[in-house]
Design a protein around this motif. Structure first.
Motif, PDB file in Angstrom:
ATOM      1  N   SER A 395      19.187  40.744  29.894  1.00 31.46           N
ATOM      2  CA  SER A 395      18.900  40.621  28.353  1.00 31.46           C
ATOM      3  C   SER A 395      17.853  39.651  28.056  1.00 31.46           C
ATOM      4  O   SER A 395      16.982  39.904  27.190  1.00 31.46           O
ATOM      5  CB  SER A 395      20.175  40.407  27.799  1.00 31.46           C
ATOM      6  OG  SER A 395      20.879  39.053  27.935  1.00 31.46           O
ATOM      7  N   ALA A 396      17.641  38.548  29.014  1.00 32.47           N
ATOM      8  CA  ALA A 396      16.749  37.620  28.891  1.00 32.47           C
ATOM      9  C   ALA A 396      15.188  37.802  29.200  1.00 32.47           C
ATOM     10  O   ALA A 396      14.401  37.682  28.317  1.00 32.47           O
ATOM     11  CB  ALA A 396      17.152  36.229  29.582  1.00 32.47           C
ATOM     12  N   PHE A 397      15.187  38.948  30.134  1.00 33.64           N
ATOM     13  CA  PHE A 397      13.889  39.634  30.615  1.00 33.64           C
ATOM     14  C   PHE A 397      13.762  40.500  29.312  1.00 33.64           C
ATOM     15  O   PHE A 397      12.378  40.371  28.887  1.00 33.64           O
ATOM     16  CB  PHE A 397      14.009  40.401  31.782  1.00 33.64           C
ATOM     17  CG  PHE A 397      13.958  39.672  32.954  1.00 33.64           C
ATOM     18  CD1 PHE A 397      14.773  38.423  33.108  1.00 33.64           C
ATOM     19  CD2 PHE A 397      13.374  40.080  34.150  1.00 33.64           C
ATOM     20  CE1 PHE A 397      14.755  37.528  34.399  1.00 33.64           C
ATOM     21  CE2 PHE A 397      13.524  39.478  35.308  1.00 33.64           C
ATOM     22  CZ  PHE A 397      14.123  38.157  35.546  1.00 33.64           C
ATOM     23  N   LEU A 398      14.414  41.188  28.676  1.00 27.61           N
ATOM     24  CA  LEU A 398      14.330  42.121  27.621  1.00 27.61           C
ATOM     25  C   LEU A 398      13.665  41.468  26.597  1.00 27.61           C
ATOM     26  O   LEU A 398      12.745  41.982  25.805  1.00 27.61           O
ATOM     27  CB  LEU A 398      15.393  43.106  27.394  1.00 27.61           C
ATOM     28  CG  LEU A 398      15.326  43.968  26.197  1.00 27.61           C
ATOM     29  CD1 LEU A 398      14.356  44.961  26.395  1.00 27.61           C
ATOM     30  CD2 LEU A 398      16.827  44.457  25.824  1.00 27.61           C
ATOM     31  N   SER A 399      14.309  40.127  26.194  1.00 32.09           N
ATOM     32  CA  SER A 399      14.036  39.602  24.980  1.00 32.09           C
ATOM     33  C   SER A 399      12.681  39.077  25.141  1.00 32.09           C
ATOM     34  O   SER A 399      11.663  39.143  24.291  1.00 32.09           O
ATOM     35  CB  SER A 399      14.917  38.431  24.784  1.00 32.09           C
ATOM     36  OG  SER A 399      14.639  37.575  23.921  1.00 32.09           O
ATOM     37  N   TYR A 400      12.296  38.315  26.351  1.00 36.49           N
ATOM     38  CA  TYR A 400      10.924  37.907  26.569  1.00 36.49           C
ATOM     39  C   TYR A 400      10.005  39.138  26.501  1.00 36.49           C
ATOM     40  O   TYR A 400       8.827  38.842  25.854  1.00 36.49           O
ATOM     41  CB  TYR A 400      10.927  37.235  27.698  1.00 36.49           C
ATOM     42  CG  TYR A 400       9.501  36.715  28.315  1.00 36.49           C
ATOM     43  CD1 TYR A 400       8.950  35.327  27.934  1.00 36.49           C
ATOM     44  CD2 TYR A 400       8.398  37.443  29.218  1.00 36.49           C
ATOM     45  CE1 TYR A 400       7.814  34.854  28.439  1.00 36.49           C
ATOM     46  CE2 TYR A 400       7.323  37.085  29.698  1.00 36.49           C
ATOM     47  CZ  TYR A 400       6.877  35.737  28.869  1.00 36.49           C
ATOM     48  OH  TYR A 400       5.682  35.242  29.454  1.00 36.49           O
ATOM     49  N   LEU A 401       9.921  39.959  27.416  1.00 31.90           N
ATOM     50  CA  LEU A 401       9.034  41.074  27.521  1.00 31.90           C
ATOM     51  C   LEU A 401       8.996  41.638  26.170  1.00 31.90           C
ATOM     52  O   LEU A 401       7.470  42.098  25.886  1.00 31.90           O
ATOM     53  CB  LEU A 401       9.346  42.062  28.755  1.00 31.90           C
ATOM     54  CG  LEU A 401       8.964  41.574  30.057  1.00 31.90           C
ATOM     55  CD1 LEU A 401       9.918  42.554  30.686  1.00 31.90           C
ATOM     56  CD2 LEU A 401       7.792  41.567  30.092  1.00 31.90           C
ATOM     57  N   THR A 402       9.888  42.135  25.442  1.00 29.28           N
ATOM     58  CA  THR A 402       9.752  42.462  23.960  1.00 29.28           C
ATOM     59  C   THR A 402       8.988  41.808  23.035  1.00 29.28           C
ATOM     60  O   THR A 402       7.989  42.047  22.336  1.00 29.28           O
ATOM     61  CB  THR A 402      11.157  42.841  23.356  1.00 29.28           C
ATOM     62  OG1 THR A 402      11.706  43.652  24.182  1.00 29.28           O
ATOM     63  CG2 THR A 402      10.944  43.314  21.652  1.00 29.28           C
ATOM     64  N   ALA A 403       8.996  40.459  23.202  1.00 27.91           N
ATOM     65  CA  ALA A 403       8.335  39.281  22.263  1.00 27.91           C
ATOM     66  C   ALA A 403       6.808  39.183  22.642  1.00 27.91           C
ATOM     67  O   ALA A 403       5.967  39.583  21.691  1.00 27.91           O
ATOM     68  CB  ALA A 403       8.864  37.985  22.354  1.00 27.91           C
TER      69      ALA A 403
END
Length: 439
Positions: A395-403
């Motif tokens: 979820s941390a990867f998803l949050s960073y890459l989405t931003a």
């Protein structure tokens, strides 16, 4: 003769642009009318005829006035194999490890290869152990051993002559040497303009940080008439040598990313972008595995001179060399790289360090790689699904890459928010930034 001169003048008007802001220039312009920056001098006649030549400028071919241009190296040099190829050769495979995207097959990249001609280089020769070098302040350095080399640079372990600890690792320094007017010239300018030790120290205090991973430049100088060198304090081992082909735990990747975001925040705040974020440019200090350094500023670009962001324009800039897997979408499109470019490259690195997979890692055609990067930046969950496979994604990867995917070209990233979310995820994994990295 007059017809020939007229033809050359037209070529210069058609393809000459300001290396800083991209404004089209007439052949006799010495300063850009838009940003006021000095225009780098043209190279020798072989470049004007489109002949194949290696990269970088030979000192014997450079007008002295070019040495004052801080930004000319940012946008006019590409790897030597980026020569003007006939159409039948344009589809050939590129070197996967380090490529020049200007050899791709798209019409846009063909136009770029015409606009930015390759430069001449100096054939580098290795130094013997025991060679003495004197920097601009008069300090003398003794070469101990060659640590690494590439087509354009050598890296040596050196010690200061006369040091009481000359046989101790505590007095060990790194000497980086390259062609006098090659990419190392750009790195020196970045270090002197944006990474002075006093400026770094002030930033650390203002941000209430424990450290900032920018290498300290202890000196610079020239060797013979052909070489320039920089001296750095020893900063340990490169990330690939520490990883030893192993995948990194998510906790380690989050830790690394937080430290690297700190560095990117600093250099972005000083009007520069790194343009070459990858494992080979990340170092871990031996014995102090919380200290992470981002090195390799030979491609650093001043994206916001005097506080004015460069304009978005596809196909106007020469495409930089670098690892095809990690360069940003803006780099693929020939756009001057901005803050989001560095953060995007860092995101690709995160995925690769943890999963060992990127959707385009088996491809060598730059246009196909760019198409996949665009597809997956438009669908970040699909990107994570591909990389993580059957494993549960982060979820941390998803949050960073989405931003990062949602950032606009000139938008300032929210570094504090990005770092806070990564740090929170690190804490959930029982990790902390003050603890040593786990490999």
């Amino acid at each position: 003769m007059e017809a020939s001169n007229l033809h050359w003048t037209k070529q210069r008007v058609t393809f000459r642009f300001c290396p800083q802001c991209g404004t089209k220039l007439q052949s006799d312009f010495k300063f850009c009318p838009s940003c006021g920056k000095k225009i780098p001098c043209s190279a020798d006649p072989s470049e004007r005829e489109g002949t194949s030549a290696p990269t970088n400028i030979s000192p014997s071919k450079v007008d002295e006035a070019c040495k004052d241009s801080i930004d000319s190296q940012d946008s006019t040099e590409v790897r030597g194999k980026a020569r003007l190829l006939p159409p039948v050769e344009q589809g050939e495979k590129s070197d996967k490890a380090t490529v020049d995207i200007a050899t791709g097959s798209s019409p846009k990249s063909k136009a770029l290869s015409k606009a930015k001609k390759p430069k001449h280089t100096v054939a580098l020769e290795t130094l013997e152990n025991g060679t003495e070098m004197t920097d601009m302040t008069g300090r003398k350095w003794t070469v101990m051993q060659l640590l690494s080399q590439s087509m354009t640079e050598f890296v040596y372990q050196v010690v200061e002559k006369g040091s009481k600890k000359s046989s101790s690792s505590e007095s060990s320094y790194i000497l980086k040497m390259g062609a006098k007017d090659g990419r190392i010239f750009n790195e020196q300018n970045f270090l002197q303009r944006a990474a002075r030790p006093s400026s770094v120290k002030k930033w650390i205090k203002q941000q209430n940080m424990d450290l900032l991973g920018i290498p300290s430049c202890a000196g610079f100088g020239f060797y013979t008439d052909s070489y320039r060198f920089l001296i750095f304090s020893s900063i340990g081992q490169s990330l690939p040598s520490v990883m030893q082909d192993k995948l990194l735990p998510e906790k380690t990747v989050l830790h690394l990313t937080c430290r690297l975001l700190d560095v990117l925040h600093y250099i972005h705040s000083n009007e520069y972008v790194h343009c070459d974020v990858k494992a080979e440019n990340i170092y871990i200090l031996s014995g102090q595995a919380t200290q992470v350094y981002l090195v390799g500023y030979s491609h650093a670009f001043r994206y916001c001179p005097s506080g004015q962001h460069v304009e978005y324009s596809e196909g106007r800039r020469a495409l930089p060399e670098g690892s095809l897997d990690f360069i940003s979408l803006d780099a693929h499109k020939g756009v001057a790289q901005s803050r989001r470019s560095d953060l995007q490259s860092l995101g690709y690195c995160m995925l690769h360090w943890h999963t060992g997979v990127l959707p385009w890692s088996t491809l060598t055609n730059p246009d196909k790689v760019a198409a996949l990067k665009q597809r997956y930046m438009d669908d970040v969950p699909a990107l994570l699904s591909h990389c993580f496979g059957q494993k549960r994604d982060s979820s941390a990867f998803l949050s960073y890459l989405t931003a990062v995917a949602n950032l606009q070209y000139t938008e300032q990233p929210n570094y504090s928010e990005l770092r806070a979310k990564l740090s929170a995820a690190l804490s959930q994994l029982s990790g902390h930034l003050d603890e040593p990295l786990v490999f």
